[in-house]
Design an enzyme around this catalytic site. Structure first.
Site, PDB file in Angstrom:
ATOM      1  N   CYS A   1       0.920  -4.763  -0.204  1.00 53.19           N
ATOM      2  CA  CYS A   1       0.241  -5.890  -0.871  1.00 53.19           C
ATOM      3  C   CYS A   1      -1.034  -5.378  -1.512  1.00 53.19           C
ATOM      4  O   CYS A   1      -1.670  -4.447  -1.013  1.00 53.19           O
ATOM      5  CB  CYS A   1      -0.122  -6.973   0.139  1.00 53.19           C
ATOM      6  SG  CYS A   1       1.103  -8.270   0.290  1.00 53.19           S
TER       7      CYS A   1
ATOM      8  N   GLU B   1       5.702  -1.623  -3.146  1.00 49.83           N
ATOM      9  CA  GLU B   1       6.791  -2.432  -2.608  1.00 49.83           C
ATOM     10  C   GLU B   1       7.140  -3.549  -3.587  1.00 49.83           C
ATOM     11  O   GLU B   1       6.267  -4.142  -4.201  1.00 49.83           O
ATOM     12  CB  GLU B   1       6.361  -3.008  -1.251  1.00 49.83           C
ATOM     13  CG  GLU B   1       7.449  -3.780  -0.526  1.00 49.83           C
ATOM     14  CD  GLU B   1       6.998  -4.220   0.862  1.00 49.83           C
ATOM     15  OE1 GLU B   1       7.280  -5.378   1.225  1.00 49.83           O
ATOM     16  OE2 GLU B   1       6.367  -3.409   1.571  1.00 49.83           O
TER      17      GLU B   1
END
Length: 439
Positions: free
Chosen positions: A305, A339
């Site tokens: 994140c 990600e």
């Protein structure tokens, strides 16, 4: 040392690409100068009395903060008991803008003459689809699943239903009061809160300002509870182990979720490292953003994140965080990739970073260079290099292999379009040992 909670707070609101916050909302002139606003309001209510209260799903035009009417869809409604009239207020989504701008509005902000009654969702989607060109449909599809590419249609609907209404409207963090963007699953005891007060150092959150002030007198932290692994001038980076500092990491996730429209909120923070970027002054180290990464990633993810807090955006910090994640990968001797799925802002930031890094090398490099060599030099995964160069139309497929076509004038044009590179990471100021070596 005075705490930041006692300093004057600065309001910070979300902005739309098309908004102009320097201009206050203007009032729409009445068509009949002999009618007072209250008479016009009453007349409009009589004309549309059969429509009120508006149903969830209704489409209508709404007066926004830029003084203009924009199309919205009613997401939720509730009675406002505070005004004594028990009138409904409506939670609306501005269909031209990202969900981060969804908000509660009053009835008098709506142009009731523009009301379109709610249709069945499936019928509505079919009608809309028939009206759209192929290009428009592709753009809508890209926006619709933005940040949720891993979800099927049913899961996406369930996610949007659960998170459709922001539960916390504003937070106070340090000297800033910040409008939130999205729903965050705070514990049930905070369900009745519209505003939360965060300690900017330990990230504990409270319901009332007085609680924060009492807390700040006792809190002895002046920086994130981890190891300082980088300091250059007034910028510092701290590495926080989610297993060693579980409460801090969980509070960070709650805070971040207010500004990230992602399905997943990691409660199992033990598996992650958090890298907190701070601006430092005599009062302490104030968080401006962070990124997280798995301690052990089988997919070679070097970032899970990433967030720059709204008051600190457009200052180059997001680009700095991305660059820092790749510097860590270089020290690990690995290639990395973020990600998936990336948020809308995340994708823009990464594309810009990859473009600047790769084109800068191509511009200076003499002779041939392969995708593998670029990956080894930058720690950027080969697939990301390939997709970036393809998007810039700088790569061709000849005789069974990819060939980079690097015309200097074309490179200059793309570099100019990619914008500035942000703040540089001074690698000489990094003091860091990869996690596997620590254990």
């Amino acid at each position: 040392m005075g705490s930041s909670a006692n300093t004057e707070t600065t309001n910070f609101t979300a902005a739309s690409p098309s908004s102009n916050h320097n201009n206050p909302p203007t009032t729409v002139a009445a068509s009949n100068p002999n009618h007072t606003p209250s008479e016009l309001d009453s007349s409009k209510k009589r004309r549309t009395g059969m429509l009120l209260p508006l149903e969830v799903g209704t489409r209508v035009s709404c007066l926004w903060r830029d003084g203009k009417y924009h199309p919205v869809k009613v997401i939720e409604r509730r009675k406002n008991h505070s005004d004594g009239n028990n009138e409904y207020e409506y939670y609306v989504h501005y269909t031209e803008f990202n969900r981060r701008l969804d908000e509660w509005i009053r009835l008098d902000q709506l142009d009731l003459d523009s009301v379109e009654c709610a249709l069945d969702e499936k019928v509505e989607d079919k009608v809309t689809s028939l009206k759209m060109t192929r290009h428009q449909k592709r753009k809508i599809d890209e926006t619709h699943v933005e940040g949720h590419e891993e979800l099927d249609a049913a899961s996406l609907r369930e996610h949007e239903e659960f998170t459709k209404v922001k539960n916390i409207a504003t937070i106070e963090l340090g000297k800033y009061e910040i409008e939130t963007w999205y729903f965050s699953p705070f514990p049930p005891e905070y369900n009745d809160c519209v505003k939360l007060f965060f300690c900017e150092f330990c990230l504990n959150f409270m319901k009332r300002k007085e609680q924060l002030q009492r807390h700040m007198r006792k809190c002895d932290l002046k920086h994130p509870p981890g190891d300082e692994i980088y300091r250059s001038s007034t910028l510092s980076m701290f590495e926080v182990d989610g297993k060693k500092n579980k409460v801090y990491a969980q509070n960070l996730c709650y805070l971040a979720k207010l500004f990230l429209d992602h399905k997943t909120l990691y409660y199992d923070v033990d598996l992650f490292l958090f890298y907190i970027l701070c601006e430092c002054d005599e009062r302490g180290c104030h968080m401006v953003g962070y990124f997280s990464k798995e301690k052990h990633s089988e997919e070679a993810y070097n970032l899970a994140c990433i967030l720059t807090l709204p008051p600190y955006q457009r200052k180059g910090y997001g680009k700095f965080l991305i660059a820092f994640s790749y510097e860590l990968s270089k020290k690990e001797g690995k290639v990395g990739t973020p990600e998936r799925p990336l948020s809308d802002l995340g994708l823009v930031s990464y594309r810009g970073y990859w473009t600047r890094i790769l084109l800068d090398i191509l511009k200076k490099h003499k002779g041939n260079i392969s995708i593998k060599e670029l990956s080894d030099m930058t720690a950027i995964k080969a697939e990301d290099i390939l997709s970036t160069l393809q998007s810039l139309e700088l790569i061709q497929y000849r005789k069974g292999q990819h060939v980079i076509c690097a015309d200097p004038k074309v490179l200059d044009r793309h570099l100019k379009a990619a914008g500035r590179g942000g703040l540089d990471v001074d690698v000489s100021k990094m003091i860091w040992t990869p996690y596997k070596e620590q254990s």
